[in-house]
Design an enzyme around this catalytic site. Structure first.
Site, PDB file in Angstrom:
ATOM      1  N   SER A   9      36.271  30.630  20.052  1.00  0.00           N
ATOM      2  CA  SER A   9      36.419  30.239  21.452  1.00  0.00           C
ATOM      3  C   SER A   9      36.059  28.770  21.628  1.00  0.00           C
ATOM      4  O   SER A   9      34.915  28.356  21.401  1.00  0.00           O
ATOM      5  CB  SER A   9      35.523  31.089  22.346  1.00  0.00           C
ATOM      6  OG  SER A   9      35.548  30.539  23.647  1.00  0.00           O
ATOM      7  N   HIS A  34      40.908  30.644  20.618  1.00  0.00           N
ATOM      8  CA  HIS A  34      40.781  31.342  21.902  1.00  0.00           C
ATOM      9  C   HIS A  34      40.465  30.315  22.993  1.00  0.00           C
ATOM     10  O   HIS A  34      39.501  29.555  22.884  1.00  0.00           O
ATOM     11  CB  HIS A  34      39.662  32.381  21.789  1.00  0.00           C
ATOM     12  CG  HIS A  34      39.488  33.251  22.988  1.00  0.00           C
ATOM     13  ND1 HIS A  34      40.284  34.350  23.245  1.00  0.00           N
ATOM     14  CD2 HIS A  34      38.587  33.204  24.000  1.00  0.00           C
ATOM     15  CE1 HIS A  34      39.881  34.943  24.362  1.00  0.00           C
ATOM     16  NE2 HIS A  34      38.851  34.257  24.848  1.00  0.00           N
ATOM     17  N   ASP A  36      39.595  29.783  26.962  1.00  0.00           N
ATOM     18  CA  ASP A  36      39.058  30.473  28.140  1.00  0.00           C
ATOM     19  C   ASP A  36      39.337  29.672  29.391  1.00  0.00           C
ATOM     20  O   ASP A  36      38.785  28.588  29.571  1.00  0.00           O
ATOM     21  CB  ASP A  36      37.546  30.662  27.981  1.00  0.00           C
ATOM     22  CG  ASP A  36      37.212  31.739  26.979  1.00  0.00           C
ATOM     23  OD1 ASP A  36      37.672  32.881  27.168  1.00  0.00           O
ATOM     24  OD2 ASP A  36      36.507  31.439  25.997  1.00  0.00           O
ATOM     25  N   MET A  38      39.048  29.461  33.451  1.00  0.00           N
ATOM     26  CA  MET A  38      38.264  30.025  34.560  1.00  0.00           C
ATOM     27  C   MET A  38      38.566  29.262  35.840  1.00  0.00           C
ATOM     28  O   MET A  38      38.778  28.049  35.803  1.00  0.00           O
ATOM     29  CB  MET A  38      36.774  29.908  34.236  1.00  0.00           C
ATOM     30  CG  MET A  38      36.397  30.537  32.903  1.00  0.00           C
ATOM     31  SD  MET A  38      34.620  30.594  32.677  1.00  0.00           S
ATOM     32  CE  MET A  38      34.531  31.156  30.964  1.00  0.00           C
ATOM     33  N   HIS A  68      43.139  33.182  27.395  1.00  0.00           N
ATOM     34  CA  HIS A  68      42.450  34.208  28.182  1.00  0.00           C
ATOM     35  C   HIS A  68      42.288  33.695  29.609  1.00  0.00           C
ATOM     36  O   HIS A  68      41.439  32.843  29.872  1.00  0.00           O
ATOM     37  CB  HIS A  68      41.098  34.499  27.501  1.00  0.00           C
ATOM     38  CG  HIS A  68      40.229  35.459  28.241  1.00  0.00           C
ATOM     39  ND1 HIS A  68      38.885  35.631  27.932  1.00  0.00           N
ATOM     40  CD2 HIS A  68      40.478  36.299  29.271  1.00  0.00           C
ATOM     41  CE1 HIS A  68      38.365  36.541  28.739  1.00  0.00           C
ATOM     42  NE2 HIS A  68      39.304  36.956  29.566  1.00  0.00           N
ATOM     43  N   MET A  70      40.971  33.947  33.095  1.00  0.00           N
ATOM     44  CA  MET A  70      39.999  34.578  33.991  1.00  0.00           C
ATOM     45  C   MET A  70      40.243  34.002  35.379  1.00  0.00           C
ATOM     46  O   MET A  70      39.487  33.174  35.888  1.00  0.00           O
ATOM     47  CB  MET A  70      38.581  34.290  33.493  1.00  0.00           C
ATOM     48  CG  MET A  70      38.180  35.155  32.311  1.00  0.00           C
ATOM     49  SD  MET A  70      36.814  34.459  31.360  1.00  0.00           S
ATOM     50  CE  MET A  70      37.720  33.362  30.297  1.00  0.00           C
ATOM     51  N   MET A 139      36.206  43.121  27.047  1.00  0.00           N
ATOM     52  CA  MET A 139      35.094  42.179  27.221  1.00  0.00           C
ATOM     53  C   MET A 139      33.786  42.874  26.826  1.00  0.00           C
ATOM     54  O   MET A 139      33.474  43.956  27.337  1.00  0.00           O
ATOM     55  CB  MET A 139      34.997  41.700  28.669  1.00  0.00           C
ATOM     56  CG  MET A 139      36.121  40.779  29.130  1.00  0.00           C
ATOM     57  SD  MET A 139      36.421  39.333  28.093  1.00  0.00           S
ATOM     58  CE  MET A 139      34.823  38.518  28.106  1.00  0.00           C
ATOM     59  N   GLY A 144      32.531  34.659  32.048  1.00  0.00           N
ATOM     60  CA  GLY A 144      32.122  33.495  32.840  1.00  0.00           C
ATOM     61  C   GLY A 144      31.359  32.471  32.023  1.00  0.00           C
ATOM     62  O   GLY A 144      31.456  31.279  32.287  1.00  0.00           O
ATOM     63  N   PHE A 145      30.628  32.951  31.035  1.00  0.00           N
ATOM     64  CA  PHE A 145      29.779  32.040  30.271  1.00  0.00           C
ATOM     65  C   PHE A 145      29.715  32.464  28.806  1.00  0.00           C
ATOM     66  O   PHE A 145      29.716  33.664  28.504  1.00  0.00           O
ATOM     67  CB  PHE A 145      28.354  32.021  30.838  1.00  0.00           C
ATOM     68  CG  PHE A 145      28.324  31.574  32.274  1.00  0.00           C
ATOM     69  CD1 PHE A 145      28.268  30.229  32.600  1.00  0.00           C
ATOM     70  CD2 PHE A 145      28.415  32.507  33.300  1.00  0.00           C
ATOM     71  CE1 PHE A 145      28.288  29.816  33.933  1.00  0.00           C
ATOM     72  CE2 PHE A 145      28.433  32.110  34.631  1.00  0.00           C
ATOM     73  CZ  PHE A 145      28.364  30.759  34.957  1.00  0.00           C
ATOM     74  N   GLY A 146      29.643  31.477  27.937  1.00  0.00           N
ATOM     75  CA  GLY A 146      29.413  31.754  26.528  1.00  0.00           C
ATOM     76  C   GLY A 146      27.938  32.024  26.276  1.00  0.00           C
ATOM     77  O   GLY A 146      27.102  31.864  27.177  1.00  0.00           O
ATOM     78  N   GLY A 147      27.623  32.466  25.085  1.00  0.00           N
ATOM     79  CA  GLY A 147      26.230  32.592  24.667  1.00  0.00           C
ATOM     80  C   GLY A 147      25.476  33.785  25.218  1.00  0.00           C
ATOM     81  O   GLY A 147      24.249  33.817  25.174  1.00  0.00           O
ATOM     82  N   ASP A 177      35.468  40.214  22.882  1.00  0.00           N
ATOM     83  CA  ASP A 177      35.117  38.863  23.323  1.00  0.00           C
ATOM     84  C   ASP A 177      33.782  38.901  24.049  1.00  0.00           C
ATOM     85  O   ASP A 177      33.650  39.552  25.092  1.00  0.00           O
ATOM     86  CB  ASP A 177      36.242  38.355  24.253  1.00  0.00           C
ATOM     87  CG  ASP A 177      36.007  36.949  24.769  1.00  0.00           C
ATOM     88  OD1 ASP A 177      35.063  36.281  24.319  1.00  0.00           O
ATOM     89  OD2 ASP A 177      36.810  36.529  25.628  1.00  0.00           O
ATOM     90  N   GLY A 178      32.809  38.170  23.469  1.00  0.00           N
ATOM     91  CA  GLY A 178      31.511  38.040  24.119  1.00  0.00           C
ATOM     92  C   GLY A 178      30.376  38.515  23.239  1.00  0.00           C
ATOM     93  O   GLY A 178      30.292  39.696  22.922  1.00  0.00           O
ATOM     94  N   GLY A 179      29.546  37.578  22.805  1.00  0.00           N
ATOM     95  CA  GLY A 179      28.403  37.931  21.964  1.00  0.00           C
ATOM     96  C   GLY A 179      28.787  38.446  20.584  1.00  0.00           C
ATOM     97  O   GLY A 179      28.005  39.152  19.945  1.00  0.00           O
ATOM     98  N   GLY A 199      32.520  32.463  19.983  1.00  0.00           N
ATOM     99  CA  GLY A 199      32.265  31.106  20.450  1.00  0.00           C
ATOM    100  C   GLY A 199      31.022  30.550  19.796  1.00  0.00           C
ATOM    101  O   GLY A 199      31.077  29.866  18.769  1.00  0.00           O
TER     102      GLY A 199
END
Ligand code: DX5
Ligand code: ZN
Length: 218
Positions: A9, A34, A36, A38, A68, A70, A139, A144-147, A177-179, A199
């Site tokens: 990402s 990827h 993102d 937003m 992606h 959003m 998801m 909305g946010f990485g990390g 996607d995510g973590g 990411g």
């Protein structure tokens, strides 16, 4: 079963040098990138727009652009992202718009389509569309946010969608996607996922090529 694909990402890249980060992901061996997008409405954050994809293409990036969206009104931006160089455009199920028509429009433009669901959205919401998609994105954080931390309670949803895929003999990709890191990604793989957005874990990895090789070997 599809061969595993890593999609780093760009959100976790260097926003003052996105081209360098995108190139670093490709050089490390990641087949996809990827992106993102937003809008500050569907998610409480802003990133970049179609011009960023177009600029990456002009800078010579040949990677598969996994886009992606959003956005509360993704149907208004499909043409712009297709023209900018997206290879796949995924749209969320949660906002109200004509999902079937938008999925069809993406394909008409010669781009693969994807359907995304948030952690709070049950798998049943996307079930009617499974025969019309190239990818389902589950998801594993609230977007909305990485990390953020991986939501392990999403593993059952992944397994259920994979089961429907097998029962209906469909061949869409199943992305998470995510973590996602090498540990949580492996759990998703065991549950049926084949496409892995990473990411923070990818861009912070001491050896990005080894990270990409590990996923390619699953
Ligand atoms: C979250 C985005 C993700 C994000 C993942 O809203 O959709 O693609 O960049 O970042 P990590 O891998 O850091 O959780
Ligand atoms: Zn994403």
């Amino acid at each position: 079963m599809h061969a595993p694909i890593l999609a780093p990402s760009l959100l976790a890249g260097d926003h003052a040098a996105l081209g360098d980060s995108a190139r670093a992901a490709a050089i490390a061996g990641a087949p996809w990138l990827h992106l993102d997008l937003m809008d500050g409405h569907f998610v409480p954050n802003l990133t970049f727009g179609p011009e960023t994809l177009a600029a990456l293409r002009r800078a010579g990036l040949k990677t598969f652009f996994d886009t992606h969206l959003m956005l509360s009104e993704p149907h208004r931006y499909i043409e712009a992202f297709a023209k900018a160089g997206a290879d796949l455009i995924s749209i969320h199920i949660e906002p109200a718009y004509d999902h079937a028509a938008t999925l069809a429009r993406i394909r008409e433009l010669g781009v693969q389509n994807g359907l995304v669901l948030n952690p709070g959205t049950p798998a049943a919401a996307i079930r009617p569309f499974l025969a019309q998609v190239d990818l389902v994105l589950v998801m594993t954080v609230q977007p909305g946010f990485g990390g953020q931390s991986f939501r392990r309670d999403m593993l059952a949803k992944i397994a259920l969608i994979d089961q429907w895929r097998r029962e209906q003999q469909l061949s869409f990709r199943l992305e998470v996607d995510g973590g996602v890191d090498l540990n949580t990604g492996k759990e998703c793989h065991a549950a049926g996922a084949d496409t892995f957005v990473a990411g923070t874990a990818f861009f912070k990895a001491p050896d990005r090529a080894a990270f990409a090789r590990t996923i390619a070997g699953w």
